[in-house]
Write an enzyme that holds these catalytic residues in place. Structure first.
Site, PDB file in Angstrom:
ATOM      1  N   ASP A   1      -0.313  -8.873  -9.826  1.00  0.00           N
ATOM      2  CA  ASP A   1       0.126  -8.078 -10.971  1.00  0.00           C
ATOM      3  C   ASP A   1       1.181  -8.809 -11.781  1.00  0.00           C
ATOM      4  OD1 ASP A   1      -1.385  -5.564 -10.582  1.00  0.00           O
ATOM      5  OD2 ASP A   1      -0.315  -5.546  -8.685  1.00  0.00           O
TER       6      ASP A   1
ATOM      7  N   ASP B   1     -10.421  -5.027  -9.963  1.00  0.00           N
ATOM      8  CA  ASP B   1      -9.427  -4.317  -9.160  1.00  0.00           C
ATOM      9  C   ASP B   1      -9.866  -2.882  -8.892  1.00  0.00           C
ATOM     10  OD1 ASP B   1      -7.092  -4.171  -7.734  1.00  0.00           O
ATOM     11  OD2 ASP B   1      -5.837  -3.708  -9.455  1.00  0.00           O
TER      12      ASP B   1
END
Length: 394
Positions: A315, A197
């Site tokens: 997430d 990420d």
């Protein structure tokens, strides 16, 4: 000057929206913990599954710790490589304006998660609780549940609460299946995805950055599975609250908006500061148009270009995988990991305010969660050993 008027802090400005994004994240994590606690009592359900994340190495209880770590690292590298390749493919498709194909792909993915993964978990629950239901009724209910979910996610006319609920359900179903991966592979994969990420968002040649820059240059949105909180409405003016800015810009005042959590096409998210395209210092997916927003432009159900906080479904998934894996050990560990994840979201917002540039929302929470998991396990094991020794002495 009005004596009652006083400057509002960042936390006061964003407090309500932060709560509206923390609540669904907490519900998702809590649901995964419940599923793990209920279904993992059945050995046939808790066995590891074969996926792309275990294609390079299949963990065995007879392997040494070092072999498990090396195998888990290899699995994670393969998984991250596949995710990177798929993201670059999405960049290519978006470059050639295959937006309709991307939307159909996202819809098909949601159908598979709700229909197949949801159906499998529903069968597990039926077996555990011994619910009496015939096959025809089960298939009919599952089909309707899946179709409604696909339309709820990709049709703006659906009430926002239904859309939000289905987004949480997809996160819960996907996260539970990730908890069925081998233990070492799960933890190494979480760390690897957090590092991915960072690289994909912040590096100049990162796939997510390329995808976002292309979207900004075309002034288009990228189809993605994103949870959007309800926009905050001012109780005095009855208009959508616009976020404050942290730096001066030579733009029209109505275009000033503030921090928002946007989502990338693979489900992970970034916290960003809204502004003009050439002023962005890092990727932005869900852009707020540069004009004021009146209540009637929200489609009547709270949807629209409001600048409300958005959080990528990735997430939800990885946060829930972390606490779900912790639930296999001890509920005190679950509580510690949950607090670490929530603290990570807050720290990311503070870093955003300090550096005034976009930051990924996944790494801080995952790193804190993994750290708290390790520390809690070590201290709990030490505490249990000490208590056992004291009992034996008496």
């Amino acid at each position: 000057m009005d004596q009652n008027e006083r400057p509002t802090s960042l936390l006061h400005t964003l407090g309500e929206e932060i709560i509206r994004i923390i609540t669904p994240v907490s519900i998702c994590m809590f649901s995964v913990v419940i599923l793990v606690s209920v279904l993992n009592t059945n050995p046939s359900n808790s066995s590891s599954i074969s996926t792309i994340a275990t294609i390079a190495y299949n963990e065995s209880s007879s392997d040494s710790e070092w072999d498990k770590f090396k195998g888990a690292l290899l699995n994670s590298l393969v998984f991250v490589a596949v995710v990177t390749a798929v993201t670059f493919l999405l960049v290519l498709l978006f470059y050639f304006r295959c937006t309709s194909f991307l939307k159909y792909y996202m819809g098909f993915s949601a159908f598979l998660v709700l229909g197949f993964m949801g159906g499998e978990i529903a069968i597990f629950l039926i077996e555990v609780f011994r619910i009496k239901i015939d096959c025809f009724t089960f298939v009919l209910l599952l089909f309707n549940f899946t179709i409604v979910g696909v339309f709820a996610i990709f049709m703006s006319q659906i009430p926002i609460f239904v859309t939000q609920s289905y987004m949480v359900v997809i996160g819960v179903l996907t996260a539970y299946w990730f908890t069925m991966l081998p233990e070492w592979t799960t933890w190494v994969l979480l760390v690897a995805m957090a590092l991915y990420d960072l690289a994909a968002v912040l590096l100049p040649g990162g796939p997510l950055r390329l995808l976002v820059e292309l979207a900004i240059s075309r002034d288009e949105d990228i189809p993605a599975l994103v949870y959007e909180a309800r926009p905050v409405v001012s109780p005095t003016s009855h208009t959508v609250v616009q976020r404050r800015v942290w730096r001066d810009r030579p733009v029209i005042p109505e275009s000033q908006t503030g921090p928002q959590i946007g989502s990338d096409s693979t489900g992970t998210s970034q916290i960003v500061e809204e502004g003009r395209a050439h002023e962005l210092s890092a990727p932005l997916i869900e852009r707020v148009r540069e004009h004021g927003l009146e209540p009637e432009s929200l489609d009547g159900i709270g949807l629209g270009l409001s600048g409300a906080i958005k959080l990528g479904l990735g997430d939800f998934i990885f946060y829930s995988v972390l606490v779900g894996r912790a639930a296999m050990y001890d509920f005190m560990t679950v509580y510690a990991c949950y607090l670490a994840i929530i603290a990570g979201l807050g720290i990311t917002l503070i870093l955003l305010a300090f550096y005034q540039k976009a930051l990924p929302a996944l790494p801080v929470s995952v790193m804190l969660g993994v750290l708290f998991y390790v520390l809690t396990r070590v201290f709990l094991e030490e505490f249990v050993v000490q208590c056992s020794s004291n009992l034996l002495m008496f």
